[in-house]
Design a protein around this motif. Sequence first.
Motif, mmCIF file in Angstrom:
data_model
loop_
_atom_site.group_PDB
_atom_site.id
_atom_site.type_symbol
_atom_site.label_atom_id
_atom_site.label_comp_id
_atom_site.label_asym_id
_atom_site.label_seq_id
_atom_site.Cartn_x
_atom_site.Cartn_y
_atom_site.Cartn_z
ATOM 1 N N ALA A 97 0.874 -1.115 0.008
ATOM 2 C CA ALA A 97 -0.074 0.064 -0.009
ATOM 3 C C ALA A 97 0.934 1.180 0.066
ATOM 4 O O ALA A 97 2.119 1.080 0.210
ATOM 5 C CB ALA A 97 -0.810 -0.020 1.269
ATOM 6 N N ARG A 127 -4.822 6.370 2.348
ATOM 7 C CA ARG A 127 -4.193 4.965 2.088
ATOM 8 C C ARG A 127 -4.744 4.368 0.753
ATOM 9 O O ARG A 127 -5.864 4.356 0.496
ATOM 10 C CB ARG A 127 -4.377 4.074 3.263
ATOM 11 N N GLU A 129 -4.621 1.109 -1.828
ATOM 12 C CA GLU A 129 -4.463 -0.057 -1.826
ATOM 13 C C GLU A 129 -4.267 -0.557 -3.421
ATOM 14 O O GLU A 129 -5.378 0.008 -4.093
ATOM 15 C CB GLU A 129 -5.156 -0.832 -0.888
ATOM 16 N N TRP A 135 -5.251 0.815 -8.505
ATOM 17 C CA TRP A 135 -5.091 1.564 -7.260
ATOM 18 C C TRP A 135 -6.504 2.156 -6.878
ATOM 19 O O TRP A 135 -7.238 2.584 -7.580
ATOM 20 C CB TRP A 135 -4.219 2.701 -7.168
ATOM 21 N N ARG A 138 -8.458 3.594 0.293
ATOM 22 C CA ARG A 138 -9.071 2.437 1.382
ATOM 23 C C ARG A 138 -9.437 3.515 2.507
ATOM 24 O O ARG A 138 -10.417 3.232 3.148
ATOM 25 C CB ARG A 138 -8.036 1.662 1.816
#
Lengths: 147, 147, 147
Positions: A97, A127, A129, A135, A138
């Motif tokens: 991440a 964040r 992930e 991509w 999160r």
Amino acid sequence: MTTESEVSRVVDARTYAEVLQFYSRHFQLLDEGQAEQWARQFTEDGEFGQNVKPEPRRGRAAIAASMRRGIDRLAGTGVTRRHWFGNVIAEPDGDGAVRTRYYATVFETPAGGGPARVYLSTTAEDRLERQNGEWLVRRRHIVHDGT
Amino acid sequence: MTTESEVSRVVDARTYAEVLQFYSRHFQLLDEGQAEQWARQFTEDGEFGQNVKPEPRRGRAAIAASMRRGIDRLAGTGVTRRHWFGNVIAEPDGDGAVRTRYYATVFETPAGGGPARVYLSTTAEDRLERQNGEWLVRRRHIVHDGT
Amino acid sequence: MTTESEVSRVVDARTYAEVLQFYSRHFQLLDEGQAEQWARQFTEDGEFGQNVKPEPRRGRAAIAASMRRGIDRLAGTGVTRRHWFGNVIAEPDGDGAVRTRYYATVFETPAGGGPARVYLSTTAEDRLERQNGEWLVRRRHIVHDGT
């Protein structure tokens, strides 16, 4: 407090280019009023919080619905908004991440065109992930300047 | 005058990503009021000049002290400043160094939040050097638009 | 409508860095009043259109002449303009070309300096082609926000 060793923790050029392209698409979708496409760039269990709201939105569906309401309200005013992102710091955040901290500033042009105003200046922390080669956000937290 | 051959002199993708990440961190430190951390991103003998000042600041300690005073004055006003950098040209400058020319624009949000204003638009030119795996500013010159 | 598969179509890190450096140089040349150098970054048969003009400019010479007139008019006012580009989406567009969609916002500082205003917020779409190792604009279309 940022230490000297932290200063070195940057993602590689490939990841950085992917992150910049991710945000470019993400904020263009938002400004085109594509709330649902934009929300698909969050994970299914994604979170979207702002310091000016009591609770974060939780889950892609809630995030999409909330943004859809905001976009529909704005459409009634004829104003065009442009969300610029910039000054993107990107650091490895475990498990592949990436943690980002960046600036996001919103310009507004009135119906009919002409000079714009700086509607809002914010900082953001995400964040990101990877899932199936894409991509996704999160968790996002936005802080409005001056508040 | 830029010639056609000069147009080709660009740094590689890895260096460019490093430079963008360097500036992202650099200007975020500044806006967080971390004058000393920010000044550590100059070389020990670094120089910081502006066209609106008679003399450049010379040396990391002097650069830090000067910025500390500016940040402390600003803190008293409650205003939030955001230094955006953009339009970054980066060229090899000999001995592994990089010469950059970029735009830096400062947004200001008043205490309490709300719309921002464009406090200042500038152009900047830096010489960046690597020391122990970190990019550092050897020399910076800022020109304020309209002056 | 952007589909999920389209979301993945991004250029590689090297191309993305080249594109960002291309635009950085391109818009700095413009703001320095180098209309002819700026126009050399279009192909010989390049097109430059805006939604607020009835017809696109066609050909590098016409593009240069038109921009020269605009720059000379501006010079008489003492105003400094800065064209920022941002939020750059770049996708492969066949034959090694790249299609970009990005934001371009113009800041204006009056003679004498001081705070700037946001003169104009636009979106842009380009087709970029490589010739002799240089990226050039084959076609550009600008849309002014609010019009």
